[in-house]
Design a protein around this motif. Sequence first.
Motif, short mmCIF file in Angstrom:
data_model
loop_
_atom_site.label_atom_id
_atom_site.label_comp_id
_atom_site.label_asym_id
_atom_site.label_seq_id
_atom_site.Cartn_x
_atom_site.Cartn_y
_atom_site.Cartn_z
N THR A 98 0.81 -1.22 0.00
CA THR A 98 0.00 0.00 0.00
C THR A 98 0.84 1.27 0.00
OG1 THR A 98 -0.10 -0.06 2.43
CG2 THR A 98 -1.86 -1.17 1.21
N ALA A 99 2.17 1.13 0.06
CA ALA A 99 3.02 2.33 0.19
C ALA A 99 3.18 3.07 -1.12
CB ALA A 99 4.40 1.94 0.73
N GLY A 100 3.12 2.35 -2.24
CA GLY A 100 3.31 3.00 -3.52
C GLY A 100 4.72 3.43 -3.79
N ILE A 101 5.68 2.87 -3.07
CA ILE A 101 7.09 3.22 -3.25
C ILE A 101 7.81 2.00 -3.81
CG2 ILE A 101 9.19 4.01 -2.11
CD1 ILE A 101 7.45 5.26 0.04
N GLY A 102 8.50 2.18 -4.90
CA GLY A 102 9.20 1.07 -5.52
C GLY A 102 10.50 0.74 -4.80
N ILE A 103 11.03 -0.42 -5.12
CA ILE A 103 12.31 -0.86 -4.57
C ILE A 103 13.39 -0.55 -5.59
CG2 ILE A 103 13.65 -2.87 -3.84
CD1 ILE A 103 11.08 -4.12 -2.85
N HIS A 104 14.44 0.05 -5.12
CA HIS A 104 15.56 0.44 -5.98
C HIS A 104 16.73 -0.49 -5.67
CE1 HIS A 104 19.01 3.59 -6.46
NE2 HIS A 104 18.98 2.73 -7.46
N GLU A 105 17.02 -1.38 -6.62
CA GLU A 105 18.13 -2.33 -6.43
C GLU A 105 19.40 -1.71 -6.99
OE1 GLU A 105 19.22 -7.03 -7.20
OE2 GLU A 105 17.17 -6.28 -7.47
N VAL A 106 20.38 -1.53 -6.13
CA VAL A 106 21.64 -0.91 -6.53
C VAL A 106 22.71 -1.98 -6.70
CG1 VAL A 106 21.15 1.28 -5.44
CG2 VAL A 106 22.27 -0.50 -4.11
N ASP A 107 23.62 -1.72 -7.61
CA ASP A 107 24.75 -2.60 -7.84
C ASP A 107 26.04 -1.83 -7.60
OD1 ASP A 107 23.44 -4.90 -8.41
OD2 ASP A 107 23.60 -4.74 -10.58
N GLN A 121 25.06 9.36 -4.66
CA GLN A 121 24.16 10.36 -5.24
C GLN A 121 22.85 9.74 -5.73
OE1 GLN A 121 26.59 12.14 -8.32
NE2 GLN A 121 27.28 13.76 -6.95
N ALA A 122 22.84 8.41 -5.85
CA ALA A 122 21.63 7.75 -6.35
C ALA A 122 20.59 7.53 -5.27
CB ALA A 122 22.00 6.41 -6.99
N VAL A 123 20.90 7.89 -4.02
CA VAL A 123 19.96 7.69 -2.92
C VAL A 123 19.05 8.90 -2.82
CG1 VAL A 123 19.72 7.21 -0.46
CG2 VAL A 123 21.70 6.33 -1.71
N ALA A 124 17.75 8.67 -2.91
CA ALA A 124 16.77 9.75 -2.81
C ALA A 124 16.05 9.67 -1.47
CB ALA A 124 15.77 9.65 -3.97
N ASP A 125 15.35 10.74 -1.14
CA ASP A 125 14.61 10.78 0.12
C ASP A 125 13.57 9.66 0.15
OD1 ASP A 125 16.04 13.02 0.78
OD2 ASP A 125 14.49 14.44 0.17
N GLY A 126 13.57 8.90 1.26
CA GLY A 126 12.60 7.83 1.44
C GLY A 126 12.80 6.62 0.56
N GLN A 145 33.53 -2.62 2.29
CA GLN A 145 32.89 -2.31 3.56
C GLN A 145 33.00 -0.85 3.94
OE1 GLN A 145 32.24 -5.10 6.73
NE2 GLN A 145 33.97 -6.30 6.01
N SER A 146 34.14 -0.21 3.64
CA SER A 146 34.25 1.22 3.94
C SER A 146 33.27 2.02 3.10
CB SER A 146 35.68 1.70 3.69
OG SER A 146 36.06 1.48 2.34
N GLU A 147 33.10 1.62 1.83
CA GLU A 147 32.09 2.26 0.97
C GLU A 147 30.70 2.06 1.56
OE1 GLU A 147 31.83 3.75 -2.23
OE2 GLU A 147 33.96 4.19 -2.19
N LEU A 148 30.45 0.87 2.07
CA LEU A 148 29.14 0.56 2.62
C LEU A 148 28.84 1.41 3.85
CD1 LEU A 148 26.67 -1.20 2.29
CD2 LEU A 148 27.81 -2.98 3.63
N SER A 149 29.85 1.69 4.65
CA SER A 149 29.65 2.53 5.83
C SER A 149 29.23 3.94 5.43
CB SER A 149 30.93 2.55 6.67
OG SER A 149 30.77 3.39 7.78
N ALA A 150 29.93 4.53 4.44
CA ALA A 150 29.57 5.87 3.98
C ALA A 150 28.20 5.86 3.29
CB ALA A 150 30.64 6.39 3.02
N PHE A 151 27.90 4.79 2.57
CA PHE A 151 26.62 4.67 1.90
C PHE A 151 25.49 4.61 2.93
CE2 PHE A 151 23.34 2.34 -0.53
CZ PHE A 151 23.34 3.10 -1.70
N ARG A 152 25.73 3.90 4.01
CA ARG A 152 24.72 3.79 5.06
C ARG A 152 24.44 5.16 5.68
NH1 ARG A 152 25.61 1.03 10.97
NH2 ARG A 152 23.56 1.57 11.82
N ALA A 153 25.47 5.98 5.83
CA ALA A 153 25.27 7.32 6.39
C ALA A 153 24.33 8.15 5.52
CB ALA A 153 26.62 8.02 6.55
N VAL A 154 24.48 8.05 4.21
CA VAL A 154 23.59 8.77 3.30
C VAL A 154 22.17 8.21 3.41
CG1 VAL A 154 23.16 9.36 0.89
CG2 VAL A 154 25.49 9.30 1.76
N VAL A 155 22.05 6.90 3.55
CA VAL A 155 20.73 6.28 3.70
C VAL A 155 20.01 6.85 4.91
CG1 VAL A 155 19.58 4.11 4.27
CG2 VAL A 155 21.31 4.15 2.47
N GLU A 156 20.71 6.95 6.05
CA GLU A 156 20.09 7.48 7.26
C GLU A 156 19.75 8.96 7.10
OE1 GLU A 156 22.90 6.65 10.31
OE2 GLU A 156 22.36 4.53 10.48
#
Length: 683
Positions: A98-107, A121-126, A145-156
């Motif tokens: 019911t959310a109407g928000i798609g899943i964005h699969e990143v590689d 830069q590919a991470v959008a709000d919500g 893993q270091s990339e993943l840590s910075a990526f997680r910060a943008v996600v939050e």
Amino acid sequence: MDLGTFVSRTQAPFHTGSGDQHIYIAAMAEASQRLGTHGKDPRSLAEEQLAFAYQRFVPPRRLGEARRLLHEHRIAVIAGAPGSGRHTAAQMLLYEPTAGIGIHEVDPEDGEAGGLTLDRQAVADGDRLLLDLSDCQTTRFAGLQSELSAFRAVVEERGARLVVVLSPHLDELLTAELRRLTVRLHRPRADHVLMRHLRRAHITPPPTALTAPALTHFLADAPMRDIARLAEGVRRARDDVPAGTFDDWWPDELAQLREDDPEGIEFVDKLTDGRQRALALTVAMLHGSAPDTIYHAVTALLQELKHPEDERPRLDRADLNTELTKLDCPAGRGGRVRFTEPGRVRTVLAHFWSYFPDLRPTFRTWVAHCVRNLRLDRDERDRVIERFAAQALRTGQPEELVSLAREWTADGKQELMPDAAQALAAGVRHDVHGRAVREWILADVRQRDLPRTYRLALTVVCSQVMAVGHPDQALVRLHHLARAEDDRDGPPALTALLSLATSDRRLCVLLLTRLTSYGIRPTGFRSASESRIFLALADAAAGRPALCTDHVARRRLTECWATVFAYGAHEEWTPHVRTWLSAAGAAEYRAHRDALLTTLAAAAAPYPAAAGRTFVVSQRWALAPGDDRAQRRDTAEHYRRSLGAAQGIGPAPEAPPSGAPPSETPPSEAPPPADPDVTPEAP
């Protein structure tokens, strides 16, 4: 009296320049049908696939714990054995019907230093993000893993959610931070999964039906995707023979999934004569074709194999019907050649590809010859490519599909473009090899000298197949393809790029970010094609002004418009400014008028010539005759005030209250912006 010809609107590519224009509408339509998309929106296809999986999903143990971690930390890492359904579980963690928000699969992408990178830069709000690292090599994951840590910060920061999928062999490499966010999922009960799929197809076998030894053995360790395939096969068998029962339907379908079919292996082993084996392989590859087609195809295969010819007179040798009867595949209904035993096609193909590995290059050449030179109808070519792709992917040779696509389109002719697109699509869709195929496609689209037909095949695959599960990657590849188009090609890649970019605000921002990050130099756009792409995107965005309200989108649009105004000729950008004014003046877009006009004004203000020219354009546009003249005058006044505010010489315009009538201030009474070199022209 000859009244001449009047064209009110165009329904296809419209040629307004000199030279030839190549139109590939028929080839693209056939490719869409072969790919199974039929022109559907990739977002709709992705939603259909998620809804299908959601209705048949059996939650594995500990999924609730992963959901809690995702809710509390906006990230969850799930690990599981191959075939345990871990990828689908990750999708279901993120999916809310019911959310109407798609899943964005990143590689992760290959970085310049050889490591893996994640595009923050590919991470959008919500956003809802899925990062599948299940096939990531140990050495590459350590650096990621270091990339993943910075990526997680943008996600939050952007209120997004991220689920990461890992294989168990990567557990030892996890940092303490990621380890506490990791949940090991176990394979759900296979019989429950099968029953869920069957019930959704309105098939309800008795509980004892699943206790058959062959079925029990299969369910013991079958991957979840094979269980889904078995259920789909049973559904098709039920549709073909509605009067049967579950016990009638499943054995034949199971035989097609098993790799250890004793009867099929014994059948191939008994074929001691080379021509018999070649004929068996030909029938399997062209199953359901006419005898003439089988004859020409087996002749071509024997020639490719350099098989010695039978020197006996032709009438001393057996005819084709006798040879086919010995193989238990006589020409039957409709004069078509088919094996009488179900599952024999899969068994024969798997046997030859598995146990004659030295002949795989020959088989590939033969398939290419059959598609190119035999008089196969569309369905026959479809089946040949599907069967070849299945064997190439099963034996770990996805590069053969890309190679075939390049070969079939090398001469620039469009006849085999749908075949090339089908081969590429099979690779892109594959669970294991899809990433490699997407990377090869990226390497290809970066080349400027690709044959036009190959570029068209890539355009179709990126826009209709890759865009379903990996829209960001599809957009990047379409951007490269659009850069390489010229006036002779028509704009299929640009059209596909704009369609994808304007389907979602996040994708529009991504394209604008690429234009500003990679397309703009200190002296303007990197190339005329980048300017052309932006102006086309500006027109498309004007038709969907909600895309322009995001603060990041407005900033990027301002940068691009400013580059056009600073370095482009006004004859080039004037029609596109009118398009924006028309969108701002449309009654249905009134809520977005300020965003459109202030963005345009902010871009023009630093450049006096552009500011004056856009003011003149707005005045002439407002004075044009028409029933909406009052609305256009009000829009032109709003732009004048926006331009003055951007130049620091006046207050920003106030948005009129909802339902307020447009201003009647004549445009001619409005003072022009500070530019003594430009004066309004007579309309």
